[in-house]
Design a protein around this motif. Structure first.
Motif, PDB file in Angstrom:
ATOM      1  N   SER A 166     -10.979  -4.178  -1.169  1.00  0.00           N
ATOM      2  CA  SER A 166     -12.009  -3.138  -1.247  1.00  0.00           C
ATOM      3  C   SER A 166     -11.402  -1.769  -0.923  1.00  0.00           C
ATOM      4  O   SER A 166     -10.380  -1.684  -0.230  1.00  0.00           O
ATOM      5  CB  SER A 166     -13.151  -3.438  -0.280  1.00  0.00           C
ATOM      6  N   PRO A 167     -12.049  -0.712  -1.395  1.00  0.00           N
ATOM      7  CA  PRO A 167     -11.593   0.628  -1.018  1.00  0.00           C
ATOM      8  C   PRO A 167     -11.585   0.849   0.494  1.00  0.00           C
ATOM      9  O   PRO A 167     -10.744   1.569   1.016  1.00  0.00           O
ATOM     10  CB  PRO A 167     -12.599   1.554  -1.709  1.00  0.00           C
ATOM     11  N   ARG A 168     -12.500   0.208   1.203  1.00  0.00           N
ATOM     12  CA  ARG A 168     -12.518   0.339   2.672  1.00  0.00           C
ATOM     13  C   ARG A 168     -11.270  -0.277   3.301  1.00  0.00           C
ATOM     14  O   ARG A 168     -10.772   0.209   4.312  1.00  0.00           O
ATOM     15  CB  ARG A 168     -13.768  -0.309   3.242  1.00  0.00           C
ATOM     16  N   SER A 174      -1.675  13.391   6.258  1.00  0.00           N
ATOM     17  CA  SER A 174      -2.008  13.478   4.841  1.00  0.00           C
ATOM     18  C   SER A 174      -1.186  12.484   4.023  1.00  0.00           C
ATOM     19  O   SER A 174      -0.170  11.963   4.488  1.00  0.00           O
ATOM     20  CB  SER A 174      -1.749  14.890   4.313  1.00  0.00           C
ATOM     21  N   ARG A 175      -1.646  12.275   2.792  1.00  0.00           N
ATOM     22  CA  ARG A 175      -0.921  11.407   1.871  1.00  0.00           C
ATOM     23  C   ARG A 175       0.445  12.009   1.550  1.00  0.00           C
ATOM     24  O   ARG A 175       1.428  11.287   1.425  1.00  0.00           O
ATOM     25  CB  ARG A 175      -1.741  11.222   0.587  1.00  0.00           C
ATOM     26  N   VAL A 176       0.506  13.324   1.444  1.00  0.00           N
ATOM     27  CA  VAL A 176       1.784  13.986   1.185  1.00  0.00           C
ATOM     28  C   VAL A 176       2.775  13.677   2.316  1.00  0.00           C
ATOM     29  O   VAL A 176       3.939  13.352   2.067  1.00  0.00           O
ATOM     30  CB  VAL A 176       1.608  15.510   1.012  1.00  0.00           C
ATOM     31  N   GLY A 177       2.303  13.759   3.551  1.00  0.00           N
ATOM     32  CA  GLY A 177       3.157  13.430   4.688  1.00  0.00           C
ATOM     33  C   GLY A 177       3.626  11.986   4.640  1.00  0.00           C
ATOM     34  O   GLY A 177       4.783  11.683   4.956  1.00  0.00           O
ATOM     35  N   LEU A 178       2.750  11.093   4.228  1.00  0.00           N
ATOM     36  CA  LEU A 178       3.089   9.680   4.108  1.00  0.00           C
ATOM     37  C   LEU A 178       4.177   9.481   3.060  1.00  0.00           C
ATOM     38  O   LEU A 178       5.146   8.748   3.275  1.00  0.00           O
ATOM     39  CB  LEU A 178       1.835   8.879   3.749  1.00  0.00           C
ATOM     40  N   PHE A 201       0.828  -1.201   0.000  1.00  0.00           N
ATOM     41  CA  PHE A 201       0.000   0.000   0.000  1.00  0.00           C
ATOM     42  C   PHE A 201       0.864   1.254   0.000  1.00  0.00           C
ATOM     43  O   PHE A 201       0.618   2.191  -0.755  1.00  0.00           O
ATOM     44  CB  PHE A 201      -0.952   0.027   1.199  1.00  0.00           C
ATOM     45  N   LEU A 202       1.881   1.292   0.846  1.00  0.00           N
ATOM     46  CA  LEU A 202       2.743   2.465   0.944  1.00  0.00           C
ATOM     47  C   LEU A 202       3.411   2.772  -0.391  1.00  0.00           C
ATOM     48  O   LEU A 202       3.446   3.915  -0.837  1.00  0.00           O
ATOM     49  CB  LEU A 202       3.794   2.255   2.035  1.00  0.00           C
ATOM     50  N   GLN A 203       3.897   1.746  -1.046  1.00  0.00           N
ATOM     51  CA  GLN A 203       4.543   1.951  -2.346  1.00  0.00           C
ATOM     52  C   GLN A 203       3.542   2.494  -3.368  1.00  0.00           C
ATOM     53  O   GLN A 203       3.849   3.431  -4.110  1.00  0.00           O
ATOM     54  CB  GLN A 203       5.162   0.651  -2.833  1.00  0.00           C
ATOM     55  N   TYR A 244      -6.894   6.242  -4.502  1.00  0.00           N
ATOM     56  CA  TYR A 244      -7.095   5.155  -3.550  1.00  0.00           C
ATOM     57  C   TYR A 244      -7.957   4.045  -4.153  1.00  0.00           C
ATOM     58  O   TYR A 244      -7.733   2.868  -3.872  1.00  0.00           O
ATOM     59  CB  TYR A 244      -7.705   5.681  -2.252  1.00  0.00           C
ATOM     60  N   ALA A 245      -8.924   4.384  -4.996  1.00  0.00           N
ATOM     61  CA  ALA A 245      -9.748   3.362  -5.652  1.00  0.00           C
ATOM     62  C   ALA A 245      -8.893   2.504  -6.579  1.00  0.00           C
ATOM     63  O   ALA A 245      -9.053   1.276  -6.644  1.00  0.00           O
ATOM     64  CB  ALA A 245     -10.884   4.019  -6.428  1.00  0.00           C
TER      65      ALA A 245
END
Length: 77
Positions: free
Chosen positions: A42-44, A61-65, A22-24, A32-33
């Motif tokens: 699933s998206p969930r 945030s995704r940017v922070g990740l 997921f991180l990559q 995300y979908a």
């Protein structure tokens, strides 16, 4: 499991295979979908991976990740 440095320099964070995957993918231009489709979940489930990492890494945030992943050497530019 891989160990990556914690955002505050304390205990390293351990990520399992799916979290690393997921991180990559989160460090790409995929939505995300689209990440959910690539991971065959699933998206969930993707939301769960995201929220879990946000809490464990103390990010918002995704940017922070992405910045955390680059600084930790998990993803190269």
């Amino acid at each position: 499991m891989n160990q990556l440095p914690h955002s505050n320099g304390q205990n390293p964070i351990q990520l399992n295979h799916r979290e690393r995957q997921f991180l990559q993918l989160a460090c790409s231009e995929l939505t995300y979908a689209q990440i959910a489709d690539r991971m065959c979940v699933s998206p969930r489930t993707v939301d769960g991976y995201r929220e879990s990492l946000f809490v464990r890494l103390q990010l918002k945030s995704r940017v922070g990740l992405v910045i955390w992943a680059v600084k930790g050497g998990f993803v190269a530019l």
